[in-house]
Write a protein that holds these residues in place. Structure first.
Motif, mmCIF file in Angstrom:
data_model
loop_
_atom_site.group_PDB
_atom_site.id
_atom_site.type_symbol
_atom_site.label_atom_id
_atom_site.label_comp_id
_atom_site.label_asym_id
_atom_site.label_seq_id
_atom_site.Cartn_x
_atom_site.Cartn_y
_atom_site.Cartn_z
ATOM 1 N N ILE A 1 0.769 -1.165 -0.046
ATOM 2 C CA ILE A 1 -0.111 0.001 -0.252
ATOM 3 C C ILE A 1 0.889 1.152 0.118
ATOM 4 O O ILE A 1 1.850 1.246 0.703
ATOM 5 C CB ILE A 1 -0.863 -0.070 1.366
ATOM 6 N N LEU A 2 0.576 2.375 -0.750
ATOM 7 C CA LEU A 2 1.205 3.470 -0.606
ATOM 8 C C LEU A 2 0.126 4.443 -0.348
ATOM 9 O O LEU A 2 -0.964 4.612 -1.294
ATOM 10 C CB LEU A 2 1.876 4.046 -2.000
ATOM 11 N N LEU A 3 0.312 5.200 0.766
ATOM 12 C CA LEU A 3 -0.437 6.235 1.071
ATOM 13 C C LEU A 3 0.049 7.648 0.831
ATOM 14 O O LEU A 3 1.058 7.783 1.346
ATOM 15 C CB LEU A 3 -1.193 6.075 2.748
ATOM 16 N N ALA A 4 -0.761 8.668 0.183
ATOM 17 C CA ALA A 4 0.080 9.865 -0.180
ATOM 18 C C ALA A 4 -0.701 10.969 0.005
ATOM 19 O O ALA A 4 -1.893 10.963 -0.622
ATOM 20 C CB ALA A 4 0.589 9.598 -1.459
ATOM 21 N N GLY A 5 -0.434 12.098 0.403
ATOM 22 C CA GLY A 5 -0.741 13.356 0.391
ATOM 23 C C GLY A 5 0.077 14.417 0.885
ATOM 24 O O GLY A 5 1.298 14.353 0.934
ATOM 25 N N PHE A 6 -0.564 15.517 1.645
ATOM 26 C CA PHE A 6 -0.104 16.887 2.328
ATOM 27 C C PHE A 6 0.138 16.194 3.582
ATOM 28 O O PHE A 6 -0.207 15.492 4.214
ATOM 29 C CB PHE A 6 -0.691 18.015 2.027
ATOM 30 N N GLY A 7 1.543 16.638 4.055
ATOM 31 C CA GLY A 7 1.834 16.587 5.664
ATOM 32 C C GLY A 7 0.667 17.154 6.473
ATOM 33 O O GLY A 7 0.031 18.418 6.018
ATOM 34 N N GLY A 8 0.331 16.832 7.353
ATOM 35 C CA GLY A 8 -0.781 17.228 8.235
ATOM 36 C C GLY A 8 -2.185 16.572 7.827
ATOM 37 O O GLY A 8 -3.413 16.722 8.404
ATOM 38 N N GLN A 9 -2.357 15.668 6.948
ATOM 39 C CA GLN A 9 -3.710 15.167 6.406
ATOM 40 C C GLN A 9 -3.655 13.888 7.211
ATOM 41 O O GLN A 9 -4.639 13.085 6.946
ATOM 42 C CB GLN A 9 -3.634 15.063 4.988
ATOM 43 N N GLY A 10 -2.716 13.406 7.973
ATOM 44 C CA GLY A 10 -2.660 12.148 8.610
ATOM 45 C C GLY A 10 -2.396 10.966 7.809
ATOM 46 O O GLY A 10 -2.848 9.885 8.007
ATOM 47 N N VAL A 11 -1.679 11.096 6.932
ATOM 48 C CA VAL A 11 -1.202 10.041 5.829
ATOM 49 C C VAL A 11 -0.363 8.991 6.663
ATOM 50 O O VAL A 11 -0.408 7.710 6.786
ATOM 51 C CB VAL A 11 -0.249 10.372 4.855
#
Length: 185
Positions: free
Chosen positions: A6-16
């Motif tokens: 699994i790769l979870l990706a987003g902006f810092g602060g989104q709880g990734v």
């Protein structure tokens, strides 16, 4: 079970990273082999963040996920960067509140979940990540007889309890509510 990458990706602060940690703890409680590898830019909040989680019945050779069979994309830059790396037959879960693009590939299964809007509308603002975790577990990890089934709802709940720190115990039920919202999307 098939190896789950699994790769979870987003902006810092989104709880990734937190979301990845919940998945990793569920695997640990289920007595699976696992790795959890966070990656984030020096700016943290607002910068890029992603997290690789591998779950397997066998030893894991590398914790780095370069060709995920599951991608959770929480922002457009992450979507654009990783969508073509998903292996054919994989699953893509998109926060459609923040990403208005559609997946052009026809060799992956895609779920569009307006998780940021759902979180705001249901009193769990800031828990879009957990809504997407709920969708992940409902469609991939809890599906009986599925290729990637490795736990049950009780194990997922134990993982959430383990990841929510005691100083934030008041957030436990909000996290559970967010996961339930995602599972019902």
């Amino acid at each position: 079970m098939k190896n789950l990458n699994i790769l979870l990706a987003g902006f810092g602060g989104q709880g990734v990273l937190f979301a990845g940690k919940v998945v990793a703890y569920a695997a640990l409680i289920a007595n699976k082999q696992l790795s959890w590898l966070p990656s984030y830019g020096p700016e943290m909040r607002g910068g890029t963040a992603n997290c690789s989680v591998c779950v397997s019945d066998e030893a894991i050779g590398s914790p780095l996920v370069t060709n995920p069979n599951v991608l959770i994309a929480m922002n457009l830059p992450s979507f654009d960067k990783f969508i073509n790396a998903v292996e054919p037959g994989g699953v893509v879960i998109v926060d459609s509140s923040l990403i208005d693009k559609k997946v052009e590939r026809d060799d992956v299964t895609v779920y569009y979940v307006p998780s940021t809007a759902l979180a705001d509308e249901n009193g769990v603002s800031g828990l879009s990540n957990m809504i997407l975790v709920g969708k992940l577990f409902h469609e991939v990890c809890l599906k009986e007889g599925g290729d990637y089934q490795f736990c049950d709802a009780d194990i997922l709940d134990q993982a959430i309890q383990k990841c929510v720190p005691a100083r934030k115990a008041q957030m436990l039920d909000f996290n559970r509510k967010a996961v339930a919202l995602g599972a019902n999307q």
